[in-house]
Design an enzyme around this catalytic site. Structure first.
Site, PDB file in Angstrom:
ATOM      1  N   SER A   1      28.316  25.712  20.392  1.00  0.00           N
ATOM      2  CA  SER A   1      27.775  24.357  20.364  1.00  0.00           C
ATOM      3  C   SER A   1      28.710  23.472  19.574  1.00  0.00           C
ATOM      4  O   SER A   1      29.487  23.954  18.738  1.00  0.00           O
ATOM      5  CB  SER A   1      26.389  24.358  19.708  1.00  0.00           C
ATOM      6  OG  SER A   1      25.986  23.058  19.347  1.00  0.00           O
TER       7      SER A   1
ATOM      8  N   TYR B   1      22.888  26.814  11.164  1.00  0.00           N
ATOM      9  CA  TYR B   1      23.072  26.733  12.621  1.00  0.00           C
ATOM     10  C   TYR B   1      24.553  26.608  12.961  1.00  0.00           C
ATOM     11  O   TYR B   1      25.067  27.322  13.833  1.00  0.00           O
ATOM     12  CB  TYR B   1      22.303  25.534  13.176  1.00  0.00           C
ATOM     13  CG  TYR B   1      22.479  25.332  14.669  1.00  0.00           C
ATOM     14  CD1 TYR B   1      21.962  26.247  15.574  1.00  0.00           C
ATOM     15  CD2 TYR B   1      23.166  24.221  15.154  1.00  0.00           C
ATOM     16  CE1 TYR B   1      22.127  26.063  16.950  1.00  0.00           C
ATOM     17  CE2 TYR B   1      23.330  24.027  16.515  1.00  0.00           C
ATOM     18  CZ  TYR B   1      22.811  24.947  17.415  1.00  0.00           C
ATOM     19  OH  TYR B   1      22.976  24.774  18.770  1.00  0.00           O
TER      20      TYR B   1
END
Length: 326
Positions: free
Chosen positions: A171, A197
């Site tokens: 990502s 994350y």
């Protein structure tokens, strides 16, 4: 290396990527395929003729996803009818016994493994082993699964005469943090859900580098993918107010028009998984259905940072992952 460019764009859908491709006989596993971009990834692959296994946490969700894909594509089950075939199998990235059971139950070669499942910006949570949840789920679970399926991927390459592919969903979140090897599990530093994350998404990219370094000679190549901004169940841990503050949704919960649809979000995964333009390519990072350019300060939200493709960082992560899972 020449950067891979394509005739596609950020608006391209997964169905458009596979248009004209015949994937008959290709065996593919997609993790987290019960919803979001996972189910759209599987749907487009099945529509093009592939035999797809949905790796899902809950049986009822798997059954619903299978029924949905069959209804939209005319696909069959294990015996095959219509276009490709689709089935579901249980796999929970947080439970190592289900990872091994999934791999033990797999029979025959595997052509593509798409590591799609993941969690995002969760409250601080520890696994039974004491590991930080996002690093454990997003990276370690997929690391263990891929290693357990390695022989099947090698067999897939031998059977087809072309490299098997592993697709690791990273990502643009990787911009938020490298892997902080001095405190991967947030045992000494203050927990930050977005830093955790970001670290896990960097790990996903480094994993693709590590697979290619170690398994290319046996016919297995891996690449990392940023699918783009999409509103899916991935955001389930975020408070509505945070999503409002970020401009992701309006008061009615309608996504910002700048976000991709789930079909558009699945396009880069499908491209890296099966398209001829990626044949023989490994250890690279893709976004918007093309190879990403290096990160630049004047283009925030795009590109890949050097540390996410660094071979030395990848080696260090591989060693740490083996130690943790030993």
């Amino acid at each position: 290396m020449t950067r891979i460019t394509t005739p596609f764009s950020a608006a391209t859908t997964a169905n458009e990527v596979v248009d004209g491709l015949d994937l008959t006989g290709r065996r593919i596993v997609v993790t987290g395929a019960a919803s979001g971009i996972g189910i759209e990834t599987a749907r487009s692959l099945v529509a093009a003729g592939a035999d797809v296994t949905l790796a899902v946490r809950r049986p009822e969700q798997g059954e619903q996803a299978v029924a949905d894909i069959r209804a939209s594509t005319g696909a069959g089950g294990d015996t095959g009818s219509g276009t490709g075939t689709v089935r579901a199998a249980i796999l929970d990235l947080e439970k190592r016994d289900t990872l091994q059971a999934f791999a033990d139950a797999w029979q025959g070669p595997l052509d593509v493994l798409i590591d799609n499942a993941g969690v995002m910006a969760t409250p601080e949570t520890r696994t039974p082993e004491g590991w930080e949840l996002q690093f454990s789920n997003n990276h370690l679970g997929h690391f263990a699964l891929a290693n357990a399926l390695r022989d099947a991927l090698v067999a897939g390459a031998q059977a087809s005469g072309q490299p098997s592919r592993l697709v690791s969903l990273s990502s643009t979140g990787h911009h938020r943090s490298p892997v902080v090897f001095d405190d991967v599990m947030f045992e000494r530093r203050e927990y930050d859900p977005w830093a955790a994350y970001g670290q896990s998404k960097t790990a996903n990219s480094l994993f693709a580098v590590g697979v290619t370094q170690r398994w290319a000679d046996d016919g297995v190549l891996a690449n990392a993918v940023h699918p783009g901004g999409i509103i899916t169940p991935l955001q389930r841990h975020l408070p509505k107010q945070e999503m409002l503050d970020r401009g992701w949704i309006d008061e009615e919960g309608t996504p910002n028009p700048a976000f991709k649809s789930t079909q558009q979000g699945a396009a880069t995964s499908v491209f890296v998984a099966v398209h001829p333009l990626v044949e023989g390519v490994g250890a690279r990072y893709f976004e918007d259905v093309a190879e990403a350019e290096p990160f630049r300060d004047d283009a925030p939200g795009r590109g890949v940072k050097d540390y996410a493709l660094d071979p030395e960082q990848s080696d260090r992560l591989w060693t740490l992952s083996e130690q943790l899972l030993a």
